[in-house]
Design an enzyme around this catalytic site. Structure first.
Site, mmCIF file in Angstrom:
data_model
loop_
_atom_site.group_PDB
_atom_site.id
_atom_site.type_symbol
_atom_site.label_atom_id
_atom_site.label_comp_id
_atom_site.label_asym_id
_atom_site.label_seq_id
_atom_site.Cartn_x
_atom_site.Cartn_y
_atom_site.Cartn_z
ATOM 1 C CD1 TRP A 142 20.974 -15.132 60.334
ATOM 2 C CD2 TRP A 142 22.149 -16.328 61.255
ATOM 3 N NE1 TRP A 142 22.355 -14.834 59.807
ATOM 4 C CE2 TRP A 142 22.972 -15.962 60.334
ATOM 5 C CE3 TRP A 142 22.300 -17.364 62.233
ATOM 6 C CZ2 TRP A 142 23.854 -16.334 59.809
ATOM 7 C CZ3 TRP A 142 23.929 -18.000 61.334
ATOM 8 C CH2 TRP A 142 24.877 -17.327 60.232
ATOM 9 C CG ASP A 223 24.264 -15.614 67.294
ATOM 10 O OD1 ASP A 223 25.889 -15.233 67.289
ATOM 11 O OD2 ASP A 223 24.441 -16.274 66.468
ATOM 12 C CB ALA A 225 26.315 -12.103 65.818
ATOM 13 C CE LYS A 258 26.393 -9.102 60.702
ATOM 14 N NZ LYS A 258 25.655 -9.366 59.531
HETATM 15 C C1 LMR Z 1 22.434 -11.269 58.061
HETATM 16 O O1 LMR Z 1 21.087 -11.850 58.480
HETATM 17 O O2 LMR Z 1 22.125 -10.572 57.600
HETATM 18 C C2 LMR Z 1 23.951 -11.240 58.026
HETATM 19 O O3 LMR Z 1 24.016 -12.047 58.861
HETATM 20 C C3 LMR Z 1 24.456 -12.291 57.182
HETATM 21 C C4 LMR Z 1 24.023 -13.620 57.302
HETATM 22 O O4 LMR Z 1 24.651 -14.135 56.893
HETATM 23 O O5 LMR Z 1 23.450 -14.312 56.753
#
Ligand code: LMR
Length: 404
Positions: A142, A223, A225, A258
């Site tokens: 990410w 993490d 999420a 989410k």
């Molecule tokens: C994403 O990866 O699209 C989401 O987790 C939103 C973000 O904050 O990046």
């Protein structure tokens, strides 16, 4: 005539901010803005990670709506709750996050503003304990993980996690990296629904990772999420359970954004395990002090509504049922894409909201310009971003850009 604000240069006071250098805007936030600004009716936004149903809507979950109504009727004050936020929310969430480890008094948790708030606290806590700690990060990850870790002042060591062309986890490389790590190094792991690749470790791979992490004295920082959007609520936490079984110290950054669809309300939590309850208590005191300096107290509304869902058996069951419907949609759309072309078959074997297409940035941009399809420059797309009516058009555009 008055000067416009952009060309005002005279006047008293400091000129400190004039020294700021140019900055590259965050790629995901820029993508959200570009997609929002595009008015073409054919637009398919598979950029940001939000759930969309078959009609292309991001609904407020039924149980959450009922809880919000109840909250509106019963909440009598919006006075401060304190630095830990909604303590009852964390108590009720505990068994959902920790499973059979919920009774372990060496694990403590508190509410944070989203999963990102939990990550920030976690890395700052690590920096407070050991400013020289290195964080092992698999590539790709990410994108926001990197600035969050850098802001905490920690060194990042990267290794290749995923091969975009063969669509496979580079597991040998990962294991070799962990095996060569220094005791006290931090390993950032995605609990499930890997963002951005959708490539999750299987249970045997989790066993191997756990063994090496425990043997080498590494600190796993997980993490989590997207719990509930992959294989199932408890299945998505199986890796974490193994780590908690084997390791004295584990940190979990959890998000409800989410799995409760409360994105803008920012609901997350941080969970810390150490070898002794007294050490965890001390760590959480540090966490509270760090949080005080960052946001003082977390926002209440989303966590309060989730608390009401979790303390009501019927609402909790309905939330799980609706999350199951969301998961079913993920898997249905994945299968449909996977069956359309053998080159897309891997998408049927991945989990969660995201997968990656082996596209060049120029191809991603061409899809945006000619087909109004918005995805990240990395080729990451949100499997759930499109309405049912758009799936065939999305597949046709992808197959055409992949060529013969
Ligand atoms: C994403 O990866 O699209 C989401 O987790 C939103 C973000 O904050 O990046």
């Amino acid at each position: 005539m008055l000067d416009s604000p952009t060309n005002t240069t005279s006047g008293g006071g400091a000129q400190l901010l004039e020294k700021l250098g140019p900055i590259e805007s965050d790629s995901l936030l820029a993508l959200i803005a570009a997609a929002n600004a595009d008015t073409r009716p054919t637009k398919i936004d598979v950029g940001v990670g939000v759930y969309r149903d078959g009609e292309g809507r991001t609904p407020i979950l039924r149980a959450l709506k009922a809880a919000e109504l109840r909250l509106w009727e019963t909440q009598e004050t919006k006075s401060y709750l304190g630095g830990k936020g909604d303590v009852r929310f964390a108590e009720l969430l505990r068994p959902w996050v920790l499973g059979h480890h919920a009774g372990d008094d060496r694990i403590m948790g508190l509410q944070t503003p989203g999963g990102c708030g939990a990550l920030s606290l976690a890395f700052k806590l690590i920096a407070a304990a050991n400013p020289g700690a290195r964080v092992l990060v698999g590539t790709p990850t990410w994108p926001n993980h990197i600035p969050v870790i850098e802001t905490a002042g920690l060194e990042i060591v990267r290794y290749g996690f995923y091969d975009r062309d063969s669509h496979r986890i580079r597991f040998d490389e990962m294991l070799t990296m962990l095996d060569g790590a220094r005791a006290g190094d931090v390993v950032l792991l995605h609990g499930c629904c890997h963002n951005p690749t959708g490539a999750d470790l299987d249970i045997d791979q989790w066993r191997d990772v756990t063994r090496v992490v425990a043997q080498r004295g590494l600190l796993p920082m997980v993490d989590l999420a997207y719990q509930g959007l992959g294989r199932g609520w408890h299945e998505d936490a199986e890796g974490i359970r193994l780590l908690l079984d084997a390791c004295d110290e584990v940190i979990i950054a959890h998000s409800n954004d989410k799995n409760f669809g409360v994105y803008r309300d920012r609901v997350g939590s941080l969970w810390v395990k150490t070898a002794r309850a007294a050490t965890t208590k001390l760590a959480m005191d540090h966490v509270s002090q760090i949080a005080r300096a960052m946001w003082s107290m977390p926002p209440d509304h989303g966590a309060a509504a989730i608390r009401l869902v979790l303390e009501d058996e019927a609402l909790a069951a309905d939330w799980q049922a609706e999350l199951g419907e969301m998961r079913d949609r993920v898997n249905r759309v994945r299968s449909r894409i996977a069956e359309a072309d053998p080159r897309l078959a891997y998408i049927g074997q991945q989990y969660g909201m995201f997968s990656m297409l082996p596209l060049e940035v120029s191809q991603v941009r061409a899809l945006r310009d000619s087909d109004a399809i918005y995805m990240a420059d990395s080729g990451r797309f949100n499997v759930l971003g499109m309405a049912d009516r758009d799936i065939d058009r999305f597949i046709a555009a992808i197959v055409s850009v992949l060529g013969d």
